[in-house]
Design a protein around this motif. Sequence first.
Motif, PDB file in Angstrom:
ATOM      1  N   SER A  77      26.802  55.881  18.787  1.00  0.00           N
ATOM      2  CA  SER A  77      28.015  55.069  18.722  1.00  0.00           C
ATOM      3  C   SER A  77      27.749  53.603  19.015  1.00  0.00           C
ATOM      4  O   SER A  77      26.816  53.259  19.766  1.00  0.00           O
ATOM      5  CB  SER A  77      29.028  55.609  19.735  1.00  0.00           C
ATOM      6  OG  SER A  77      30.105  54.721  19.925  1.00  0.00           O
ATOM      7  N   ARG A  78      28.607  52.773  18.486  1.00  0.00           N
ATOM      8  CA  ARG A  78      28.597  51.363  18.805  1.00  0.00           C
ATOM      9  C   ARG A  78      28.756  51.140  20.309  1.00  0.00           C
ATOM     10  O   ARG A  78      28.282  50.140  20.868  1.00  0.00           O
ATOM     11  CB  ARG A  78      29.755  50.691  18.049  1.00  0.00           C
ATOM     12  CG  ARG A  78      30.077  49.272  18.448  1.00  0.00           C
ATOM     13  CD  ARG A  78      31.169  49.173  19.494  1.00  0.00           C
ATOM     14  NE  ARG A  78      31.323  47.779  19.917  1.00  0.00           N
ATOM     15  CZ  ARG A  78      30.655  47.238  20.933  1.00  0.00           C
ATOM     16  NH1 ARG A  78      29.779  47.929  21.612  1.00  0.00           N
ATOM     17  NH2 ARG A  78      30.861  45.977  21.269  1.00  0.00           N
ATOM     18  N   ILE A  94      24.070  54.916  14.518  1.00  0.00           N
ATOM     19  CA  ILE A  94      24.824  54.078  15.459  1.00  0.00           C
ATOM     20  C   ILE A  94      26.059  53.598  14.713  1.00  0.00           C
ATOM     21  O   ILE A  94      26.085  52.514  14.125  1.00  0.00           O
ATOM     22  CB  ILE A  94      23.974  52.903  15.961  1.00  0.00           C
ATOM     23  CG1 ILE A  94      22.614  53.410  16.461  1.00  0.00           C
ATOM     24  CG2 ILE A  94      24.705  52.154  17.072  1.00  0.00           C
ATOM     25  CD1 ILE A  94      21.621  52.300  16.770  1.00  0.00           C
ATOM     26  N   PHE A 143      29.770  52.312  14.013  1.00  0.00           N
ATOM     27  CA  PHE A 143      30.901  51.563  14.536  1.00  0.00           C
ATOM     28  C   PHE A 143      32.183  52.336  14.209  1.00  0.00           C
ATOM     29  O   PHE A 143      32.149  53.357  13.518  1.00  0.00           O
ATOM     30  CB  PHE A 143      30.901  50.150  13.962  1.00  0.00           C
ATOM     31  CG  PHE A 143      29.969  49.222  14.698  1.00  0.00           C
ATOM     32  CD1 PHE A 143      30.464  48.138  15.402  1.00  0.00           C
ATOM     33  CD2 PHE A 143      28.601  49.449  14.722  1.00  0.00           C
ATOM     34  CE1 PHE A 143      29.614  47.298  16.105  1.00  0.00           C
ATOM     35  CE2 PHE A 143      27.742  48.621  15.414  1.00  0.00           C
ATOM     36  CZ  PHE A 143      28.256  47.541  16.108  1.00  0.00           C
ATOM     37  N   ARG A 170      37.719  45.388  16.867  1.00  0.00           N
ATOM     38  CA  ARG A 170      36.706  46.376  16.510  1.00  0.00           C
ATOM     39  C   ARG A 170      36.260  46.166  15.064  1.00  0.00           C
ATOM     40  O   ARG A 170      36.975  45.570  14.255  1.00  0.00           O
ATOM     41  CB  ARG A 170      37.259  47.812  16.653  1.00  0.00           C
ATOM     42  CG  ARG A 170      37.673  48.208  18.058  1.00  0.00           C
ATOM     43  CD  ARG A 170      36.487  48.397  18.975  1.00  0.00           C
ATOM     44  NE  ARG A 170      36.889  48.899  20.280  1.00  0.00           N
ATOM     45  CZ  ARG A 170      37.234  48.140  21.315  1.00  0.00           C
ATOM     46  NH1 ARG A 170      37.246  46.807  21.194  1.00  0.00           N
ATOM     47  NH2 ARG A 170      37.559  48.694  22.477  1.00  0.00           N
ATOM     48  N   ASP A 171      35.076  46.691  14.771  1.00  0.00           N
ATOM     49  CA  ASP A 171      34.572  46.770  13.402  1.00  0.00           C
ATOM     50  C   ASP A 171      34.986  48.143  12.891  1.00  0.00           C
ATOM     51  O   ASP A 171      34.450  49.167  13.313  1.00  0.00           O
ATOM     52  CB  ASP A 171      33.053  46.614  13.411  1.00  0.00           C
ATOM     53  CG  ASP A 171      32.432  46.687  12.027  1.00  0.00           C
ATOM     54  OD1 ASP A 171      33.047  47.289  11.115  1.00  0.00           O
ATOM     55  OD2 ASP A 171      31.319  46.174  11.842  1.00  0.00           O
ATOM     56  N   VAL A 175      22.202  51.306  12.108  1.00  0.00           N
ATOM     57  CA  VAL A 175      23.542  50.818  12.412  1.00  0.00           C
ATOM     58  C   VAL A 175      24.392  50.942  11.159  1.00  0.00           C
ATOM     59  O   VAL A 175      23.986  50.504  10.071  1.00  0.00           O
ATOM     60  CB  VAL A 175      23.504  49.346  12.878  1.00  0.00           C
ATOM     61  CG1 VAL A 175      24.905  48.734  12.887  1.00  0.00           C
ATOM     62  CG2 VAL A 175      22.882  49.239  14.260  1.00  0.00           C
ATOM     63  N   GLY A 227      28.189  49.956   9.877  1.00  0.00           N
ATOM     64  CA  GLY A 227      29.418  49.219  10.152  1.00  0.00           C
ATOM     65  C   GLY A 227      29.838  48.441   8.922  1.00  0.00           C
ATOM     66  O   GLY A 227      29.345  48.690   7.816  1.00  0.00           O
ATOM     67  N   GLY A 253      29.025  45.442  13.228  1.00  0.00           N
ATOM     68  CA  GLY A 253      27.852  46.226  12.882  1.00  0.00           C
ATOM     69  C   GLY A 253      27.136  45.656  11.669  1.00  0.00           C
ATOM     70  O   GLY A 253      27.686  45.650  10.563  1.00  0.00           O
TER      71      GLY A 253
END
Length: 334
Positions: A124-125, A174, A176, A231-232, A256, A258, A301
């Motif tokens: 997670s972010r 990871i 977002f 948030r993204d 990542v 996002g 992200g």
Amino acid sequence: MTKTALIIGVTSQDGSYLADLLLEKGYRVVGTIRRNTTYQKPNIQHLIGKIIIEAADLIDGESIARLLRDYQPDEVYNIAAQSVPADSWSHPLYTGEVTALGVVRVMEAVRHFAPQARVYQATSREIFGHVNADAATESTPIDANNPYGIAKAYAHMMTRCYRESYGLFACGGILFNHESPRRSLHFVTRKITAAVACIKNQVANPPLDELGRPLITPGGKLKLGFLEARRDWGYAKEYVEAMWLMLQNDEPKDYVIGTNSSYSVADACRIAFAHVGLDWREHVVSDEALLRPTEITVLQGDYSLAEKELGWRPRTSFEQLMQIMVDADLARFQ
């Protein structure tokens, strides 16, 4: 030869979209649910009869090991977790047991019973916490600052540990924030779109929020936490494509995922209410009972590595996503 995929946590937003994707690609899909007396899970009703459903729990390592022994999956996707950051403050021990240690139970089961399987672990972010940068990459330092983020950081680092120590093909996504009509009402975007639908359709008995209160007050108000939190946000249906692509790669890596953009909770309210011709400021209030002890800083992200190596990029804008969710909830709440 037909591939077999094991999705741990198939009833979730991500798990159900991933099952849809894998079925389209010709996989045999095994999905886990926690032991219950009913299969009435909204996100997978359309999947009944199309996938194999097994009872398992990240707290029960033997239940996971049994599935690895019995099905010998080619791919394992661990989507399950205590997945609500806000709830991790009231349930820190449970969050650690499931979201952190549950991942070790999965990795141990793979290592002993299906070492050839490729593993996707949802991180997670939130593992980044406070970062003094505009966007996060795969090399951004881990600095989680809430029980959920810390549990996910442990899960992320243990995924790398099993990859490097035992040679498992294990990848950490990871991700977002990612939303959809299948998102739980615990999450702010669904709270907003469900509230819009209930207000617009004049629903007499709205669903309950995470504090057990009607989502809409008798005066037609939606109570939210910090409205300027940013948030993204991306579309979950697209993010599961990135999960699958990671396991088709030549070597296991963490990525990542996002949109490299950010919007506030107030922006989400504005877009959602405007979609039905309403002014959000007349219907939304901030409630101190919904504020978190700490708030993460704004961070986007950077998906450039995923785009370069996996060919993945987001396709749906945040405005389009909120409108998709509002339309779905208008149909759901009559």
